[in-house]
Design an enzyme around this catalytic site. Structure first.
Site, PDB file in Angstrom:
ATOM      1  N   ARG A 248      13.388   0.908  -8.564  1.00 19.26           N
ATOM      2  CA  ARG A 248      12.924   0.722  -7.282  1.00 19.26           C
ATOM      3  C   ARG A 248      11.675   1.571  -6.694  1.00 19.26           C
ATOM      4  NH1 ARG A 248      11.540  -4.872  -3.098  1.00 19.26           N
ATOM      5  NH2 ARG A 248       9.915  -4.213  -2.141  1.00 19.26           N
ATOM      6  N   ASN A 252       8.542   4.723  -5.645  1.00 18.04           N
ATOM      7  CA  ASN A 252       7.504   5.960  -4.747  1.00 18.04           C
ATOM      8  C   ASN A 252       6.780   7.045  -4.824  1.00 18.04           C
ATOM      9  OD1 ASN A 252       8.065   4.102  -2.165  1.00 18.04           O
ATOM     10  ND2 ASN A 252      10.580   4.846  -2.759  1.00 18.04           N
ATOM     11  N   HIS A 255       4.808   9.315  -2.941  1.00 10.83           N
ATOM     12  CA  HIS A 255       5.414   9.124  -1.416  1.00 10.83           C
ATOM     13  C   HIS A 255       5.726   9.936  -0.345  1.00 10.83           C
ATOM     14  CE1 HIS A 255       3.450   5.342  -2.434  1.00 10.83           C
ATOM     15  NE2 HIS A 255       3.455   4.849  -2.090  1.00 10.83           N
ATOM     16  N   HIS A 272      -2.828   5.273   4.426  1.00  8.57           N
ATOM     17  CA  HIS A 272      -1.584   4.715   4.034  1.00  8.57           C
ATOM     18  C   HIS A 272      -2.150   5.570   2.771  1.00  8.57           C
ATOM     19  CE1 HIS A 272       2.349   4.242   1.775  1.00  8.57           C
ATOM     20  NE2 HIS A 272       1.622   4.072   1.483  1.00  8.57           N
TER      21      HIS A 272
HETATM   22  P1  NAD Z   1      -3.443  -3.511   7.496  1.00  9.60           P
HETATM   23  O1  NAD Z   1      -2.356  -4.658   7.902  1.00  9.60           O
HETATM   24  O2  NAD Z   1      -3.639  -2.146   9.357  1.00  9.60           O
HETATM   25  O3  NAD Z   1      -5.266  -3.539   7.830  1.00  9.60           O
HETATM   26  C1  NAD Z   1      -6.130  -2.397   7.633  1.00  9.60           C
HETATM   27  C2  NAD Z   1      -7.200  -3.015   8.545  1.00  9.60           C
HETATM   28  O4  NAD Z   1      -8.184  -4.036   8.308  1.00  9.60           O
HETATM   29  C3  NAD Z   1      -6.401  -3.710  10.477  1.00  9.60           C
HETATM   30  O5  NAD Z   1      -7.770  -3.491  10.654  1.00  9.60           O
HETATM   31  C4  NAD Z   1      -6.460  -5.064   9.751  1.00  9.60           C
HETATM   32  O6  NAD Z   1      -7.017  -5.758  10.818  1.00  9.60           O
HETATM   33  C5  NAD Z   1      -7.819  -5.032   8.726  1.00  9.60           C
HETATM   34  N1  NAD Z   1      -7.867  -6.146   8.062  1.00  9.60           N
HETATM   35  C6  NAD Z   1      -7.394  -6.600   7.020  1.00  9.60           C
HETATM   36  N2  NAD Z   1      -7.933  -7.707   6.273  1.00  9.60           N
HETATM   37  C7  NAD Z   1      -8.890  -7.799   6.789  1.00  9.60           C
HETATM   38  C8  NAD Z   1     -10.415  -8.399   5.903  1.00  9.60           C
HETATM   39  N3  NAD Z   1     -10.188  -9.256   4.718  1.00  9.60           N
HETATM   40  N4  NAD Z   1     -11.234  -8.239   6.316  1.00  9.60           N
HETATM   41  C9  NAD Z   1     -11.932  -7.437   7.142  1.00  9.60           C
HETATM   42  N5  NAD Z   1     -10.526  -6.522   8.311  1.00  9.60           N
HETATM   43  C10 NAD Z   1      -9.403  -6.915   7.385  1.00  9.60           C
HETATM   44  O7  NAD Z   1      -3.437  -2.148   6.743  1.00  9.60           O
HETATM   45  P2  NAD Z   1      -2.345  -2.481   5.385  1.00  9.60           P
HETATM   46  O8  NAD Z   1      -3.304  -0.932   4.536  1.00  9.60           O
HETATM   47  O9  NAD Z   1      -3.126  -3.351   4.808  1.00  9.60           O
HETATM   48  O10 NAD Z   1      -1.369  -1.978   5.252  1.00  9.60           O
HETATM   49  C11 NAD Z   1      -0.484  -1.098   5.865  1.00  9.60           C
HETATM   50  C12 NAD Z   1       0.808  -0.972   6.384  1.00  9.60           C
HETATM   51  O11 NAD Z   1       1.463  -2.129   5.463  1.00  9.60           O
HETATM   52  C13 NAD Z   1       1.796   0.135   6.408  1.00  9.60           C
HETATM   53  O12 NAD Z   1       2.167  -0.710   8.318  1.00  9.60           O
HETATM   54  C14 NAD Z   1       2.954  -0.125   5.251  1.00  9.60           C
HETATM   55  O13 NAD Z   1       4.272   0.153   6.259  1.00  9.60           O
HETATM   56  C15 NAD Z   1       3.061  -1.326   5.022  1.00  9.60           C
HETATM   57  N6  NAD Z   1       3.170  -1.413   3.217  1.00  9.60           N
HETATM   58  C16 NAD Z   1       4.392  -2.325   3.693  1.00  9.60           C
HETATM   59  C17 NAD Z   1       5.014  -2.187   2.137  1.00  9.60           C
HETATM   60  C18 NAD Z   1       5.699  -3.276   1.804  1.00  9.60           C
HETATM   61  O14 NAD Z   1       6.466  -3.183   1.171  1.00  9.60           O
HETATM   62  N7  NAD Z   1       5.933  -4.516   3.012  1.00  9.60           N
HETATM   63  C19 NAD Z   1       4.008  -1.422   1.364  1.00  9.60           C
HETATM   64  C20 NAD Z   1       3.134  -1.149   1.349  1.00  9.60           C
HETATM   65  C21 NAD Z   1       2.457  -0.850   2.989  1.00  9.60           C
HETATM   66  N1  GLY Z   2       6.293  -0.236  -1.393  1.00  9.32           N
HETATM   67  C1  GLY Z   2       7.201   0.197  -2.075  1.00  9.32           C
HETATM   68  C2  GLY Z   2       8.439  -1.027  -2.601  1.00  9.32           C
HETATM   69  O1  GLY Z   2       8.302  -2.491  -1.721  1.00  9.32           O
HETATM   70  O2  GLY Z   2       9.524  -0.794  -2.970  1.00  9.32           O
END
Ligand code: NAD
Ligand code: GLY
Length: 370
Positions: A248, A252, A255, A272
């Site tokens: 997995r 990354n 990253h 990000h």
């Molecule tokens: P986010 O959730 O902050 O969304 C970005 C912005 O877009 C926010 O202001 C949100 O309100 C807005 N938004 C969302 N959907 C929208 C839509 N359809 N229309 C208009 N606005 C919208 O950011 P993101 O990039 O989606 O996610 C980033 C987060 O994901 C980070 O915290 C990161 O650590 C996490 N992440 C987790 C994993 C995992 O495997 N769990 C993998 C990658 C990233």
């Molecule tokens: N985004 C990295 C993972 O899900 O492992």
């Protein structure tokens, strides 16, 4: 741009009894209630969302659930990465208790990766675990964060330091939601899509080269195909190594440097996807030096990020270089091991657990200036 209906694509995440489907298509939010019915979930549920997504899509989600006979309560926290914290987790717990959700109740995470991670963590921990459904609304969440079960929140001390593995019961990717996504957020999601081409699928990489001009205009049909392929790749990797014992880690790619860029800029300057775009350029150059990735592949990689409107350069002063190296070493301490990189041998084939000599890493960081 008008959104045309596209056929629903289904990708399976193969995890034995905890297997689930990712459905990708248009008009899916209206079908949320019916899809939850098919899962046999009990009537009480909570839709957790952020202020921005809640305004846009909260009513549609709640109405669909009600129409299918569920009793949803809506919980909203302010939008933004800083909100992915334990204070908001606790406030969700308080509301779940107030509305008397039980062991058989479920959670719907409606939003981007911030909502998915936080709501998923609430679901993983409240009453020792409730079922949950991901409804990702950003491209990044549709191709990455909603799939694979990593959930969690940030601490002051760092990102994603508290978390769990908790797989959703279903992921519903409604392509219509992407129409309201700011262009910068769409491009940031494309950085993860390009990553799948580099780590797993040279044909996907070629397709992205041919179609990037369409993809950045938010073309639903073009996006549907690459989202589905990205989900297939993530599903295959997670199916083989759910808890990141080894494979997995390939997810990354780029990253290590990317996270350091985010950390030294206090998560303010770059999204990000933008930080890992620069990080993947650094990883491609390291791959050329250590695994013989052809120079032409490095150039194609840089070109593709640039066509997607993503940054590929960073002004790395000696001071910034020091801070980036320190940030990477902090990562190393957290993982209680040596700093390891994912590097590419060619487009579509990577290795994980690679050592990188310090001098080469410093030289590669300096090359980000060019
Ligand atoms: P986010 O959730 O902050 O969304 C970005 C912005 O877009 C926010 O202001 C949100 O309100 C807005 N938004 C969302 N959907 C929208 C839509 N359809 N229309 C208009 N606005 C919208 O950011 P993101 O990039 O989606 O996610 C980033 C987060 O994901 C980070 O915290 C990161 O650590 C996490 N992440 C987790 C994993 C995992 O495997 N769990 C993998 C990658 C990233
Ligand atoms: N985004 C990295 C993972 O899900 O492992």
């Amino acid at each position: 741009m008008p959104v045309y209906a596209v056929a629903v694509r289904i990708v399976k995440v193969p995890l034995g009894k905890r297997s689930y489907e990712i459905k990708i298509g248009t008009g899916l939010l209206a079908r949320l209630g019916g899809e939850c019915r098919k899962l046999g979930l009990s009537s009480q549920c909570a839709v957790i969302t952020d202020s921005r997504v809640g305004r846009l899509y909260g009513a549609a989600a709640v109405n669909s659930l009600k129409a299918a006979g569920f009793e949803p309560v809506r919980l909203t926290f302010p939008a933004g990465e800083q909100q992915k914290n334990l204070t908001n987790v606790e406030s969700c717990y308080t509301q779940l208790a107030k509305h008397r959700l039980e062991r058989k109740s479920f959670v719907v995470a409606l939003g981007g990766g911030v909502v998915g991670d936080l709501a998923g963590f609430v679901a993983a921990t409240y009453l020792r675990g409730l079922p949950f459904v991901q409804v990702p609304t950003t491209l990044l969440a549709q191709v990455d964060s909603s799939v694979g079960g990593k959930v969690g929140v940030n601490l002051q001390a760092g990102k994603n330091l508290v978390g769990a593995f908790h797989q959703p019961r279903l992921v519903l990717c409604d392509l219509d939601a992407l129409q309201t996504l700011p262009a910068r957020e769409l491009r940031a999601g494309l950085a993860e899509v390009i990553k799948y081409g580099i780590i797993w699928d040279a044909r996907l990489f070629g397709r992205l080269e041919r179609q990037m001009a369409r993809l950045v205009t938010n073309d639903t049909a073009a996006l549907a195909a690459v989202i589905a392929r990205s989900c297939e790749i993530k599903a295959e990797v997670v199916g083989k190594d759910e808890t990141e014992g080894g494979l997995r880690a390939v997810l990354n790619f780029g990253h290590t440097v990317g996270h350091a860029i985010e950390a030294v800029s206090h998560y303010g300057r770059f999204l990000h996807g933008e930080a890992i775009s620069i990080g993947q350029v650094a990883a491609a150059r390291l791959s050329r030096e250590l695994l013989g990735l052809p120079s032409q592949h490095v150039e194609r990689t840089i070109q593709l990020f640039q066509t997607a409107g993503l940054p590929t350069r960073l002004a790395v002063t000696p001071g910034l270089q020091r801070r980036l190296l320190n940030a990477m070493k902090l990562d190393k301490k957290v993982s209680l091991g040596a700093l390891k990189f994912v590097l590419a041998r060619r487009l579509g084939a990577v290795e994980f657990g690679c050592d990188v000599p310090d001098a080469l890493l410093k030289r590669t960081l300096s090359q980000l200036n060019t």
